[in-house]
Design an enzyme around this catalytic site. Structure first.
Site, PDB file in Angstrom:
ATOM      1  N   TYR A  55      50.916  47.231  39.658  1.00 43.57           N
ATOM      2  CA  TYR A  55      49.480  47.389  39.953  1.00 43.57           C
ATOM      3  C   TYR A  55      49.115  48.862  40.140  1.00 43.57           C
ATOM      4  CZ  TYR A  55      49.020  42.381  40.039  1.00 43.57           C
ATOM      5  OH  TYR A  55      49.019  41.060  39.659  1.00 43.57           O
ATOM      6  N   ARG A  58      48.349  49.885  36.725  1.00 40.25           N
ATOM      7  CA  ARG A  58      47.058  49.317  36.296  1.00 40.25           C
ATOM      8  C   ARG A  58      45.910  50.129  36.886  1.00 40.25           C
ATOM      9  NH1 ARG A  58      50.272  47.571  34.187  1.00 40.25           N
ATOM     10  NH2 ARG A  58      49.337  49.033  32.731  1.00 40.25           N
ATOM     11  N   GLN A  88      36.419  37.279  35.957  1.00 40.34           N
ATOM     12  CA  GLN A  88      37.847  37.028  36.172  1.00 40.34           C
ATOM     13  C   GLN A  88      38.598  38.369  36.195  1.00 40.34           C
ATOM     14  OE1 GLN A  88      39.124  33.371  33.635  1.00 40.34           O
ATOM     15  NE2 GLN A  88      37.277  34.194  32.665  1.00 40.34           N
ATOM     16  N   ASN A  89      37.894  39.440  35.868  1.00 38.58           N
ATOM     17  CA  ASN A  89      38.543  40.749  35.749  1.00 38.58           C
ATOM     18  C   ASN A  89      38.761  41.384  37.117  1.00 38.58           C
ATOM     19  OD1 ASN A  89      38.302  40.294  33.025  1.00 38.58           O
ATOM     20  ND2 ASN A  89      36.465  41.559  32.799  1.00 38.58           N
ATOM     21  N   ASP A  91      39.194  44.719  37.270  1.00 33.42           N
ATOM     22  CA  ASP A  91      38.680  46.092  37.183  1.00 33.42           C
ATOM     23  C   ASP A  91      37.282  46.139  37.812  1.00 33.42           C
ATOM     24  OD1 ASP A  91      38.103  45.238  33.801  1.00 33.42           O
ATOM     25  OD2 ASP A  91      36.476  45.695  35.197  1.00 33.42           O
ATOM     26  N   HIS A 106      39.304  36.594  40.679  1.00 31.16           N
ATOM     27  CA  HIS A 106      40.759  36.817  40.703  1.00 31.16           C
ATOM     28  C   HIS A 106      41.135  38.078  41.468  1.00 31.16           C
ATOM     29  CE1 HIS A 106      41.081  34.183  36.862  1.00 31.16           C
ATOM     30  NE2 HIS A 106      40.828  33.487  37.942  1.00 31.16           N
ATOM     31  N   GLY A 172      33.741  37.192  26.621  1.00 30.46           N
ATOM     32  CA  GLY A 172      35.099  37.752  26.602  1.00 30.46           C
ATOM     33  C   GLY A 172      36.123  37.019  27.430  1.00 30.46           C
ATOM     34  N   THR A 173      36.062  35.662  27.395  1.00 30.33           N
ATOM     35  CA  THR A 173      37.134  34.924  28.048  1.00 30.33           C
ATOM     36  C   THR A 173      37.561  33.763  27.156  1.00 30.33           C
ATOM     37  OG1 THR A 173      37.769  33.517  29.935  1.00 30.33           O
ATOM     38  CG2 THR A 173      35.414  33.628  29.429  1.00 30.33           C
TER      39      THR A 173
END
Ligand code: APR
Length: 233
Positions: A55, A58, A88-89, A91, A106, A172-173
């Site tokens: 992480y 990331r 769900q991202n 970022d 998430h 985008g999923t």
């Protein structure tokens, strides 16, 4: 007159053009790691140093990324609609672009939390969380990420938001991972749904679903045109 509620479920695809890899087109690996190793409680128990480093990498990468036209288009839509992003991202590109309502299902890469009290959540300065960094109760801090096998605390709030949507969009999923993918089932009957993706994600075709086969930077501007043409008329 209050603005119509537009709820947008986003996934890794909306950040792809910002340089962040998606999940399922990397043959099941996440930056060359098996998700069980770096995104599960078992992986954390087995090798916390690997997880912390994963992480940290990331977060380091995220510092070099910028929001793209997809994130920015959702901000533009706030002029016409009460826009709620459910992502769900992990970022923070939606927030960087200027979205004012973002619910992370998430978790969030730039946050960390106590391992003895999950309510103790902290914003991380910089990109590095180290072994030995402790919460105010003296326990090791962990990434504030929902790992595979862990509960998704925000899902109830998300369902309530989707249930009240006047318009629902998906950007985008792959709609492969539950409970997020199940949100589609909570859209009130007859509510218009727009799905933006270069590939056909898994959903049951229906008369109220418009599929825009495009990348986010093309598809979101197209959505803006579709949703605002009668406003301009
Ligand atoms: N613009 C829009 N969509 C895109 C783009 C793009 N430029 N590039 C790829 N996509 C689409 C893919 O076609 C795919 O449908 O984005 C989707 C990405 O799907 P996944 O990689 O499965 O990512 P996501 O759906 O967000 O995964 C959900 O799974 O691994 C877990 O917790 C992780 O939040 C993640 C969850």
């Amino acid at each position: 007159m209050s603005k119509k509620k537009l709820v947008v479920l986003t996934g890794a695809g909306i950040s792809a053009e910002s340089g962040i890899k998606t999940f399922r087109d990397s043959n099941g690996l996440w930056e060359n790691h098996d998700v069980a190793e770096v995104a599960s409680p078992e992986g954390w128990a087995r090798n916390p140093h690997l997880v912390l480093d994963f992480y940290n990498q990331r977060r380091k990468q995220l510092h070099t990324c910028k929001p793209n036209g997809g994130h920015k288009g959702l901000v533009d839509l706030e002029r016409y609609f009460d826009v709620q992003v459910i992502t769900q991202n992990i970022d923070d590109l939606h927030e960087q672009a200027g979205s004012t309502k973002v619910l992370h299902l998430h978790g969030e890469l730039k946050k960390v939390r106590s391992t003895v009290d999950e309510n103790l959540v902290y914003s991380l300065d910089g990109w590095e969380l180290k072994w030995g960094d402790k919460c105010e109760k003296g326990s090791q801090l962990r990434p504030h990420i929902v790992w595979f096998g862990e509960a998704v605390p925000a899902i109830e709030t998300a369902i309530d938001l989707v249930d009240k949507a006047d318009i629902f969009a998906v950007v985008g999923t792959s709609l492969n991972v539950y409970p997020a993918a199940g949100l589609l089932n909570y859209v009130a009957p007859g509510t218009p749904i727009y799905i933006i993706d270069p590939h056909q994600p898994s959903y049951t075709p229906a008369s109220n679903i418009t599929f825009i086969q495009a990348n986010a930077t093309v598809g979101v501007p197209e959505l803006i045109t579709l949703l605002t043409e009668n406003i301009h008329a």
